[in-house]
Scaffold this active site. Structure first.
Site, mmCIF file in Angstrom:
data_model
loop_
_atom_site.group_PDB
_atom_site.id
_atom_site.type_symbol
_atom_site.label_atom_id
_atom_site.label_comp_id
_atom_site.label_asym_id
_atom_site.label_seq_id
_atom_site.Cartn_x
_atom_site.Cartn_y
_atom_site.Cartn_z
ATOM 1 N N THR A 33 0.831 -1.205 0.000
ATOM 2 C CA THR A 33 0.000 0.000 0.000
ATOM 3 C C THR A 33 0.865 1.254 0.000
ATOM 4 O OG1 THR A 33 -0.093 -0.364 2.364
ATOM 5 C CG2 THR A 33 -2.067 -0.887 1.135
ATOM 6 N N ASP A 34 2.131 1.125 0.436
ATOM 7 C CA ASP A 34 2.941 2.352 0.601
ATOM 8 C C ASP A 34 3.133 3.097 -0.713
ATOM 9 O OD1 ASP A 34 4.747 0.389 -0.269
ATOM 10 O OD2 ASP A 34 6.269 0.807 1.269
ATOM 11 N N GLY A 118 16.279 -12.194 3.545
ATOM 12 C CA GLY A 118 15.269 -12.807 2.680
ATOM 13 C C GLY A 118 14.018 -13.228 3.426
ATOM 14 N N GLY A 120 11.753 -11.054 4.558
ATOM 15 C CA GLY A 120 10.728 -10.018 4.447
ATOM 16 C C GLY A 120 10.741 -9.101 5.657
ATOM 17 N N GLU A 157 17.605 2.167 -2.736
ATOM 18 C CA GLU A 157 16.962 0.997 -3.370
ATOM 19 C C GLU A 157 16.632 1.297 -4.836
ATOM 20 O OE1 GLU A 157 16.287 -2.005 -2.075
ATOM 21 O OE2 GLU A 157 16.690 -1.633 0.046
ATOM 22 N N ASP A 169 9.600 0.469 4.795
ATOM 23 C CA ASP A 169 10.673 -0.216 5.522
ATOM 24 C C ASP A 169 11.641 0.778 6.148
ATOM 25 O OD1 ASP A 169 9.376 -2.268 4.324
ATOM 26 O OD2 ASP A 169 10.989 -2.764 2.929
ATOM 27 N N TYR A 219 8.262 -7.401 -8.165
ATOM 28 C CA TYR A 219 7.856 -6.306 -7.267
ATOM 29 C C TYR A 219 7.589 -5.046 -8.100
ATOM 30 C CZ TYR A 219 7.897 -2.857 -3.521
ATOM 31 O OH TYR A 219 7.555 -1.836 -2.672
HETATM 32 C C1 GLA Z 1 8.848 -4.282 0.459
HETATM 33 C C2 GLA Z 1 9.054 -2.813 0.108
HETATM 34 C C3 GLA Z 1 8.094 -1.914 0.864
HETATM 35 C C4 GLA Z 1 6.652 -2.405 0.725
HETATM 36 C C5 GLA Z 1 6.581 -3.895 1.015
HETATM 37 C C6 GLA Z 1 5.211 -4.451 0.747
HETATM 38 O O1 GLA Z 1 9.205 -4.529 1.791
HETATM 39 O O2 GLA Z 1 10.378 -2.419 0.391
HETATM 40 O O3 GLA Z 1 8.223 -0.593 0.411
HETATM 41 O O4 GLA Z 1 6.123 -2.091 -0.528
HETATM 42 O O5 GLA Z 1 7.496 -4.643 0.252
HETATM 43 O O6 GLA Z 1 4.291 -3.908 1.619
#
Ligand code: GLA
Length: 376
Positions: A33-34, A118, A120, A157, A169, A219
């Site tokens: 959602t970000d 890795g 998450g 990133e 993040d 992604y």
């Molecule tokens: C990764 C990205 C974040 C976000 C998440 C999914 O962690 O770095 O910005 O989009 O995936 O919520």
């Protein structure tokens, strides 16, 4: 870890470094959602990247990764970019700080971490945030504000690692506060701390320990889908879009893009529901939304995988209150909200069933909500 870093720093560089750290994160709800201008609900955890650092009076950076046992040396000009991916995170943070008018001179550094890679849990954001924070303190009198520190990591990133991520993040890693989750509105960047201490429940992550190959950068593709739909709706982002609006353009977008947007629009609502429910201590609703998110991420957004779906099924069978895939997806862990009295049973069943099917147990990661970027 702290002791090892100190020792290694003085062994390699013959002097003492200053220590900084920044954390990995969990996210209770609000996934993908970000970058859609929506809400996220993360918190920093007690797993971090830690570094020792000292200016060296040259124009060179000498960096050693304790966990990899590898060293790199690079200059601070764009053309000096190191080849090793891990070193590009450090280089990117230097460059992005400089692009914003910040000062960065040469330094020596040793770093290590205990954020599982890795999984998450944003080990890369922890690394970026630790360096962004350190460079701000060492060279810039802390004049760069905290949001900008998060953006330095995010741009690293984008520009040096090829991931078009959102801000969650790095925000969580920089702003994290002990005992609190944070609801961030990624459009206005307003945020609020929510004390999180679910009495009678535990939050536990189960790491599937699988990382699926991300060919074609899925992604970034998800993000592109969302951007196409927003454009078709005449909006800047999917924030605030309704299912009715989405339905009204159904024949102008692909079926795939439709599903992606359907997930994102639903997820925006779920984050707000969870915040309300938390304030009322209504964990049943929190958990129900988590399962819905898992379903959406698996069937509509298609960022889950067989192993994670299996862990989610096991949680459901065991009567776990809430469970879902956490983070960007394509592997990593599930986050589970479990009643205290069910915890041992759930962990045992999950280990046993998962191992029987995939030949190895999932790794259990207990997390404590902790502070973010800091000087030690
Ligand atoms: C990764 C990205 C974040 C976000 C998440 C999914 O962690 O770095 O910005 O989009 O995936 O919520």
């Amino acid at each position: 870890m702290e002791k090892k870093i100190r020792e290694e720093f003085s062994r390699i560089f013959g002097t003492e470094g200053i220590l900084y750290a920044s954390s990995g994160r969990i996210n209770l709800i609000g996934e993908h959602t970000d970058y859609n201008g929506g809400f996220v609900f993360p918190g920093a955890v007690d797993k971090c990247i830690m570094l020792a650092i000292k200016p060296n009076g040259t124009a060179k950076v000498r960096v050693h990764s304790l966990d990899l046992g590898e060293s790199e040396e690079f200059g601070l000009r764009e053309e000096d970019a190191p080849k090793a991916q891990w070193a590009r995170y450090v280089f990117g943070v230097c460059r992005e700080t400089m692009k914003r008018g910040g000062l960065v001179n040469g330094f020596d550094t040793v770093f290590a971490g205990n954020v599982p890679l890795g999984a998450g849990m944003s080990s890369s954001a922890a690394l970026e945030s630790a360096f962004a924070y350190a460079l701000n303190d060492l060279f810039n009198d802390n004049k760069i504000d905290k949001f900008e520190l998060a953006r330095i990591g995010q741009s690293t990133e984008h520009n040096y690692c090829g991931v078009n991520c959102g801000i969650m993040d790095q925000f969580a890693s920089v702003f994290g506060k002990k005992g609190c989750l944070m609801r961030l509105d990624c459009r206005s960047m307003e945020y609020e701390y929510f004390p999180f201490d679910p009495k009678g429940y535990k939050l536990v992550l189960l790491n599937s320990c699988v990382k699926h190959e991300l060919v074609d950068s899925p992604y970034n593709k998800r993000r592109e889908s969302c951007e196409r739909v927003a454009k078709a709706l005449g909006k800047e982002t999917l924030r605030g879009a309704t299912m009715e609006e989405l339905y009204s353009i159904k024949d102008r977008i692909t079926a795939e893009d439709y599903m992606r947007a359907e997930y994102v629009i639903g997820e925006e609502r779920r984050v707000l529901d969870v915040c309300d429910a938390l304030q009322k201590g209504d964990y049943e609703t929190v958990g129900a939304r988590m399962y819905e998110t898992h379903y959406g991420m698996s069937k509509l957004y298609e960022v889950s995988c067989e192993e994670l779906d299996y862990l989610n099924d096991i949680a459901k069978e065991c009567g776990v209150t809430g469970s879902r895939i956490m983070g960007g997806g394509f592997g990593g862990c599930t986050i589970n909200l479990v009643k205290d009295e069910l915890y041992d049973h759930f962990i045992e069943v999950a280990k046993q069933k998962f191992a029987a099917k995939y030949g190895h147990e999932p790794r259990v990661i207990d997390v404590v909500i902790s502070d973010g970027a800091r000087k030690l």
